[in-house]
Motif scaffolding. Structure first.
Motif, PDB file in Angstrom:
ATOM      1  N   ARG A  72      52.178  -9.957  16.313  1.00  0.00           N
ATOM      2  CA  ARG A  72      51.492 -10.762  15.293  1.00  0.00           C
ATOM      3  C   ARG A  72      50.629  -9.850  14.436  1.00  0.00           C
ATOM      4  NH1 ARG A  72      46.517 -13.340  15.768  1.00  0.00           N
ATOM      5  NH2 ARG A  72      46.551 -13.047  18.032  1.00  0.00           N
ATOM      6  N   ARG A 100      45.062  -6.087  11.636  1.00  0.00           N
ATOM      7  CA  ARG A 100      45.417  -5.695  12.993  1.00  0.00           C
ATOM      8  C   ARG A 100      46.875  -6.047  13.315  1.00  0.00           C
ATOM      9  NH1 ARG A 100      40.402  -7.655  12.933  1.00  0.00           N
ATOM     10  NH2 ARG A 100      41.129  -9.798  13.251  1.00  0.00           N
ATOM     11  N   ILE A 157      49.045  -6.945  16.562  1.00  0.00           N
ATOM     12  CA  ILE A 157      48.746  -7.421  17.910  1.00  0.00           C
ATOM     13  C   ILE A 157      50.031  -7.659  18.704  1.00  0.00           C
ATOM     14  CG2 ILE A 157      47.639  -9.244  19.262  1.00  0.00           C
ATOM     15  CD1 ILE A 157      45.848  -9.755  16.820  1.00  0.00           C
ATOM     16  N   GLU A 174      51.374  -9.406  21.952  1.00  0.00           N
ATOM     17  CA  GLU A 174      50.857 -10.454  22.830  1.00  0.00           C
ATOM     18  C   GLU A 174      51.973 -11.173  23.580  1.00  0.00           C
ATOM     19  OE1 GLU A 174      48.701 -12.974  20.168  1.00  0.00           O
ATOM     20  OE2 GLU A 174      50.496 -13.928  19.373  1.00  0.00           O
ATOM     21  N   GLN A 175      51.562 -12.044  24.466  1.00  0.00           N
ATOM     22  CA  GLN A 175      52.460 -12.814  25.315  1.00  0.00           C
ATOM     23  C   GLN A 175      53.433 -13.642  24.481  1.00  0.00           C
ATOM     24  OE1 GLN A 175      50.274 -15.558  27.737  1.00  0.00           O
ATOM     25  NE2 GLN A 175      51.938 -15.871  29.193  1.00  0.00           N
ATOM     26  N   LYS A 184      45.655 -19.764  25.280  1.00  0.00           N
ATOM     27  CA  LYS A 184      45.925 -18.775  24.248  1.00  0.00           C
ATOM     28  C   LYS A 184      46.823 -17.680  24.829  1.00  0.00           C
ATOM     29  CE  LYS A 184      41.667 -19.327  21.574  1.00  0.00           C
ATOM     30  NZ  LYS A 184      40.464 -18.632  21.032  1.00  0.00           N
ATOM     31  N   LYS A 188      48.124 -14.140  25.888  1.00  0.00           N
ATOM     32  CA  LYS A 188      47.459 -12.920  26.344  1.00  0.00           C
ATOM     33  C   LYS A 188      47.732 -11.791  25.363  1.00  0.00           C
ATOM     34  CE  LYS A 188      48.010 -14.047  31.260  1.00  0.00           C
ATOM     35  NZ  LYS A 188      48.633 -13.600  32.539  1.00  0.00           N
ATOM     36  N   LYS A 189      46.691 -11.049  25.032  1.00  0.00           N
ATOM     37  CA  LYS A 189      46.853  -9.900  24.147  1.00  0.00           C
ATOM     38  C   LYS A 189      47.080  -8.655  25.000  1.00  0.00           C
ATOM     39  CE  LYS A 189      44.052 -11.663  20.308  1.00  0.00           C
ATOM     40  NZ  LYS A 189      42.886 -11.398  19.429  1.00  0.00           N
ATOM     41  N   TYR A 190      48.228  -7.997  24.776  1.00  0.00           N
ATOM     42  CA  TYR A 190      48.560  -6.792  25.535  1.00  0.00           C
ATOM     43  C   TYR A 190      48.002  -5.522  24.879  1.00  0.00           C
ATOM     44  CZ  TYR A 190      51.996  -9.939  27.668  1.00  0.00           C
ATOM     45  OH  TYR A 190      52.614 -10.988  28.309  1.00  0.00           O
ATOM     46  N   THR A 243      46.139  -4.153  20.850  1.00  0.00           N
ATOM     47  CA  THR A 243      45.744  -4.414  19.462  1.00  0.00           C
ATOM     48  C   THR A 243      45.535  -3.093  18.741  1.00  0.00           C
ATOM     49  OG1 THR A 243      44.651  -6.484  20.061  1.00  0.00           O
ATOM     50  CG2 THR A 243      44.039  -5.505  17.949  1.00  0.00           C
TER      51      THR A 243
END
Length: 319
Positions: free
Chosen positions: A177, A222, A224, A226-227, A237, A239-241, A243
């Motif tokens: 994202r 950014r 990102i 994420e999951q 929400k 999960k952010k792996y 950034t």
């Protein structure tokens, strides 16, 4: 004369495209191209006592037609690279007294030799033969290729983790994202005015301009990792792996245009205890520039499930 041949081989190699992963299975000969018929390599003509027992030196001082490039002495397994082809391809795999020929790439100008290991990659309690080959090297490019050879059937079966498979499996593990925190115009102007009042302490005009550039309204772009959306439970929400702050990067190269270069830097680690793991670098592309920028590295264990390569839990790291 030997050094001249080595130099000629390396020169031609730079101009050639190296072979990548082929279809799953074994190979016993080089298939001639339609445009130019080449001599077919006949593995049946190779005698075991003709093969070298000394490993190829890093300086290539003992270079020959057949070159011992990796071995597992306790398993009576040896791996030989041929100098028969100008594009750095052609290997002989030996298990006991059986010889098998593959048209794999094995030699680059870096002269980095392959690695061998006996590993249970598919979880069937039987060890397969894992081979990591260094197949390409250039500016910002460093590629190893993974082959797994299974001897459970009458004939050895080769499975190669191709670049397409790596990309597809990787993208199945996360969503990407892009977000930006745009500052309202009036707020931005007030912020710049206030910043200008306090900039008298900055010693040089260059440093001051750099500070102002970093505090304009486009601060906060950014990328990102994420999951996956379909893995996120309702009301939760993602999960952010990882950034990556891409503010300056986008300002210098134009609008963000996705992640690329999945197969331009690939490295494998083979361990009888730790199994197979992969490390690769991901880059960001831009709509207004042909440049890419490597932004993170990813590591993961590699296994085979139902005949397909799979990646385990990914770990992201800054570069």
């Amino acid at each position: 004369m030997k050094r001249f041949l080595i130099f000629s081989f390396c020169f031609v190699l730079i101009l050639s495209l190296l072979c990548g992963c082929g279809e799953e299975g074994t190979s016993t000969e080089i298939v001639s191209s339609v445009e130019e018929q080449e001599e077919v390599f006949d593995i049946s003509t190779v005698k075991i006592d003709e093969l070298p027992t000394e490993m190829l030196n890093s300086d290539l001082s003992n270079w020959d037609y057949f070159n011992l490039i990796a071995e597992l002495p306790d398993e009576n397994i040896s791996f030989y690279g041929l100098s028969a082809n100008d594009d750095g391809t052609g290997v002989i795999f030996r298990k006991n007294d059986n010889l098998y020929y593959y048209d794999w790439a094995w030699f680059t100008t870096q002269a980095k030799l392959p690695e061998l290991a006996m590993i249970d990659v598919d979880g069937d309690k039987e060890k397969e033969i894992a081979i990591s080959l260094y197949v390409d090297y250039n500016t910002d490019v460093s590629i190893e290729e993974l082959h797994i050879i299974d001897f459970e059937s009458d004939s050895p079966v080769d499975k190669c983790f191709s670049s397409d498979s790596i990309k597809n499996e990787l993208l199945s593990k996360f969503d990407i994202r892009f977000e930006t925190d745009e500052v309202e115009e009036e707020s931005s102007k007030e912020s710049l005015k206030e910043s200008s009042k306090n900039s008298s302490k900055v010693e040089s005009e260059t440093a001051s301009m750099s500070w102002l550039i970093d505090h304009t309204s486009d601060l906060g772009k950014r990328i990102i990792f994420e999951q996956k959306a379909d893995e996120v439970k309702e009301g939760k929400k993602a999960k952010k792996y990882f950034t990556y702050d891409a503010t300056r990067l986008i300002r210098e190269n134009g609008e963000y245009n996705g992640i690329t270069a999945y197969d331009e830097n690939v490295d494998y680690t083979l361990s009888a205890k730790g199994g197979v793991s992969i490390k690769l670098k991901l880059a960001s592309a831009f709509k207004d520039s042909d440049k890419i920028k490597f932004i993170c590295s990813v590591t993961a264990p590699v296994t085979i499930e139902n005949g397909e390569f799979k990646l385990g839990t990914l770990k992201f790291s800054k570069i």
